[in-house]
Scaffold this active site. Structure first.
Site, PDB file in Angstrom:
ATOM      1  N   LYS A 134       0.826  -1.212   0.000  1.00 43.28           N
ATOM      2  CA  LYS A 134       0.000   0.000   0.000  1.00 43.28           C
ATOM      3  C   LYS A 134       0.857   1.257   0.000  1.00 43.28           C
ATOM      4  O   LYS A 134       0.503   2.255  -0.615  1.00 43.28           O
ATOM      5  CB  LYS A 134      -0.987  -0.028   1.163  1.00 43.28           C
ATOM      6  N   LYS A 216      -4.273 -10.169  -8.622  1.00 41.48           N
ATOM      7  CA  LYS A 216      -5.603 -10.703  -8.321  1.00 41.48           C
ATOM      8  C   LYS A 216      -6.696  -9.734  -8.769  1.00 41.48           C
ATOM      9  O   LYS A 216      -6.435  -8.545  -8.956  1.00 41.48           O
ATOM     10  CB  LYS A 216      -5.724 -10.959  -6.817  1.00 41.48           C
ATOM     11  N   LYS A 219     -11.203  -4.718  -6.077  1.00 44.63           N
ATOM     12  CA  LYS A 219     -12.237  -3.698  -6.216  1.00 44.63           C
ATOM     13  C   LYS A 219     -11.682  -2.425  -6.820  1.00 44.63           C
ATOM     14  O   LYS A 219     -12.339  -1.776  -7.613  1.00 44.63           O
ATOM     15  CB  LYS A 219     -12.819  -3.363  -4.843  1.00 44.63           C
TER      16      LYS A 219
HETATM   17  P1  ADP Z   1     -10.592  -5.973  -2.249  1.00 43.30           P
HETATM   18  O1  ADP Z   1      -9.175  -6.482  -2.179  1.00 43.30           O
HETATM   19  O2  ADP Z   1     -11.242  -6.290  -3.529  1.00 43.30           O
HETATM   20  O3  ADP Z   1     -10.764  -4.535  -1.808  1.00 43.30           O
HETATM   21  P2  ADP Z   1     -11.477  -6.714   0.399  1.00 43.30           P
HETATM   22  O4  ADP Z   1     -10.152  -6.274   0.936  1.00 43.30           O
HETATM   23  O5  ADP Z   1     -12.682  -5.944   0.777  1.00 43.30           O
HETATM   24  O6  ADP Z   1     -11.398  -6.837  -1.187  1.00 43.30           O
HETATM   25  O7  ADP Z   1     -11.678  -8.236   0.764  1.00 43.30           O
HETATM   26  C1  ADP Z   1     -12.948  -8.838   0.985  1.00 43.30           C
HETATM   27  C2  ADP Z   1     -12.805 -10.348   0.950  1.00 43.30           C
HETATM   28  O8  ADP Z   1     -12.628 -10.782  -0.396  1.00 43.30           O
HETATM   29  C3  ADP Z   1     -11.592 -10.877   1.727  1.00 43.30           C
HETATM   30  O9  ADP Z   1     -11.969 -12.078   2.359  1.00 43.30           O
HETATM   31  C4  ADP Z   1     -10.573 -11.136   0.658  1.00 43.30           C
HETATM   32  O10 ADP Z   1      -9.671 -12.167   1.028  1.00 43.30           O
HETATM   33  C5  ADP Z   1     -11.459 -11.585  -0.491  1.00 43.30           C
HETATM   34  N1  ADP Z   1     -10.818 -11.319  -1.775  1.00 43.30           N
HETATM   35  C6  ADP Z   1     -10.560 -10.115  -2.329  1.00 43.30           C
HETATM   36  N2  ADP Z   1      -9.991 -10.256  -3.550  1.00 43.30           N
HETATM   37  C7  ADP Z   1      -9.882 -11.606  -3.755  1.00 43.30           C
HETATM   38  C8  ADP Z   1      -9.386 -12.395  -4.840  1.00 43.30           C
HETATM   39  N3  ADP Z   1      -8.946 -11.861  -5.961  1.00 43.30           N
HETATM   40  N4  ADP Z   1      -9.437 -13.744  -4.695  1.00 43.30           N
HETATM   41  C9  ADP Z   1      -9.932 -14.325  -3.576  1.00 43.30           C
HETATM   42  N5  ADP Z   1     -10.420 -13.635  -2.538  1.00 43.30           N
HETATM   43  C10 ADP Z   1     -10.406 -12.280  -2.617  1.00 43.30           C
END
Ligand code: ADP
Length: 354
Positions: A134, A216, A219
Site C-alpha cells: 500500500k 488478483k 475492487k
Molecule cells: P478488495 O481487495 O477487492 O478490496 P477486500 O479487501 O474488501 O477486497 O476483501 C474482501 C474479501 O474478499 C476478503 O476475504 C478477501 O480475502 C477476499 N478477496 C478479495 N480479492 C480476492 C481475490 N482476488 N481472490 C480471492 N479472494 C479475494
C-alpha cells in the site's frame, strides 16, 4: 454436521472461550465498501458466508473504517455500503440468519482496537507485506491507520471471539497476526480469545486471478481485468474476450503459461466439467482455439453473474429494507461485542468499581 464433528477435537479448547451459541462455532468476516464486489470477493469470501450461515453463528461486516485507510473521500461511502449489503444478500446471505452490520456501528470494536494496539509492535506491522504494497501504491497517504490495519482487523474478529474467518488467500497473513494478538492477550492476562483461523472448508484459501495475468481481481485496481458482480452482459463478454492469452501450444501436453492456467481456473468455477474438460483436451492436443475458449468462458460468466446483478439492483433500490438490515445487524453484533469487552476489561484489570 459431518464437517463439524471432524473439527470437534480442535474446537474443544476454544469453545470454552466462546460465549454460549447453542454449540455453533463463531464465524466473522468483512468486506470493505471501496467499490463493486467482484468474482474474487465472491469465491474467496461470500460463497463461504452463504454456506456457513446455517451451521455457524455468523457475524459479517461491511468494513467502512478499513475503507478510510485507502479511500479518504467519503462521497460514495453510503452508496457503496448499501451496494455491498445488497450484493451480499443477492448472493444468498440471509440477514435473518446472520448478523450483517456496518463496522462503524459497533464502537466496541474501536475500544478493543485501542487496547490491542499496546500488544502490537511497530516493527512487525511495518514488515507486513500488505502495508509495504500500500505504501508503494500510494506514497502520499501513508497514514497510521494503514500501518495498524491488521490490529483493527484483529479487533473485528476477536470482538466476537470468532474461531473461523472465511477469507481469500490475500488475508492469510493478517489472520496470523490476529492469532498472535489473541495469544499475547491470553498470555498476558487471562484466556479470553480463541485463536482465529482462516477458513475455506477443506480447501486451500482461494486467490481469483485477474484477467490480464497480473495479480488478483480487486475492487479498486485492475478494473478492466476484474469481473464485477454488477457488470452487464456485454461488458463481461468484452472483458473476457480481451483477456490475455499467448500464441497457443505448439507441442502436445506443453506446460500452460500462467494467464491460460488462470482462465481455466475461472472456467472451472462457472462452466460445466464437460466444457472445461473439452477445452483442456483441446489445449493438450494443440487444437484449442482461444476465441472459442473465451466465448465459452464469457457465456459461463454471463450465466453466473447476471442473476446476482439483477437481484442486487432490486435490493439496492429498497433503502428502507437495507437500513433495517443494518440496524438489526448492529443490534445482534453489539450484543456479542459488549459481552466480550466486559470480559476484556475484567481480566485486564480495567474495572474500577466493586
Ligand atoms: P478488495 O481487495 O477487492 O478490496 P477486500 O479487501 O474488501 O477486497 O476483501 C474482501 C474479501 O474478499 C476478503 O476475504 C478477501 O480475502 C477476499 N478477496 C478479495 N480479492 C480476492 C481475490 N482476488 N481472490 C480471492 N479472494 C479475494
Amino acid at each position: 454436521m459431518h464437517y463439524l464433528r471432524a473439527l470437534s477435537l480442535t474446537m474443544e479448547k476454544s469453545t470454552t472461550l466462546q460465549p454460549e451459541t447453542g454449540g455453533k462455532p463463531i464465524v466473522m468476516s468483512g468486506i470493505r465498501p471501496t467499490g463493486y464486489l467482484h468474482l474474487g470477493n465472491y469465491f474467496g469470501a461470500v460463497q463461504n458466508y452463504v454456506k456457513m450461515q446455517d451451521e455457524f453463528r455468523c457475524y459479517f461486516m461491511v468494513a467502512d473504517w478499513h475503507a478510510l485507510t485507502t479511500h479518504p473521500d467519503t462521497k460514495e461511502l453510503r452508496n457503496n455500503i448499501h451496494r455491498v449489503l445488497a450484493e451480499n444478500i443477492a448472493c444468498g446471505l440471509d440477514p435473518e440468519k446472520v448478523a450483517l452490520y456496518c463496522q462503524s456501528h459497533i464502537p466496541e470494536i474501536a475500544e478493543l482496537y485501542l487496547l490491542l494496539n499496546s500488544l502490537a509492535y511497530v516493527g512487525e506491522l511495518e514488515k507486513t507485506p500488505t502495508f509495504k504494497d500500500k505504501v508503494r501504491l500510494n506514497p502520499n497517504n501513508v497514514n497510521a491507520g494503514l500501518l495498524t490495519y491488521p490490529v483493527l482487523m484483529a479487533a473485528d474478529i476477536l470482538i466476537h471471539r470468532a474461531r473461523f474467518v472465511p477469507v481469500g488467500k490475500d488475508q492469510e497473513q493478517h489472520l496470523e497476526i490476529a492469532r498472535n494478538y489473541a495469544h499475547r492477550f491470553n498470555t498476558r492476562y487471562e484466556a479470553v480469545f480463541p485463536e482465529p483461523e482462516a477458513f475455506n472448508y477443506h480447501q486451500e484459501l482461494i486467490k481469483i486471478p485477474s484477467l490480464d495475468g497480473a495479480g488478483k481481481m480487486s475492487k479498486s485496481e485492475n478494473q478492466y481485468a476484474t469481473l464485477y458482480l454488477s457488470d452487464d452482459d456485454d461488458l463481461i463478454r468484452k472483458k473476457v474476450m480481451k483477456s490475455k492469452t499467448d500464441a497457443g501450444p505448439t507441442e502436445k501436453d506443453s506446460p500452460m503459461p500462467v494467464e491460460i492456467k488462470n482462465l481455466f481456473q475461472l472456467m472451472q468455477l462457472v462452466c460445466t466439467a464437460e466444457t472445461t474438460t473439452h477445452f483442456m483436451q483441446a489445449y493438450n492436443d494443440c487444437t484449442i482455439r482461444y476465441g472459442d475458449f473465451k466465448s465459452a468462458l464469457a457465456e459461463g460468466m454471463v450465466k453466473f453473474i447476471s442473476p446476482i446483478r439483477e437481484q442486487a439492483k432490486s435490493i439496492q433500490s429498497n433503502k428502507i429494507y437495507l437500513e433495517k438490515v443494518m440496524r438489526e445487524g448492529a443490534e445482534k453484533s453489539r450484543e456479542s461485542a459488549i459481552k466480550t469487552l466486559r470480559e476484556v476489561r475484567r481480566v485486564s484489570g480495567m474495572n474500577y468499581f466493586t
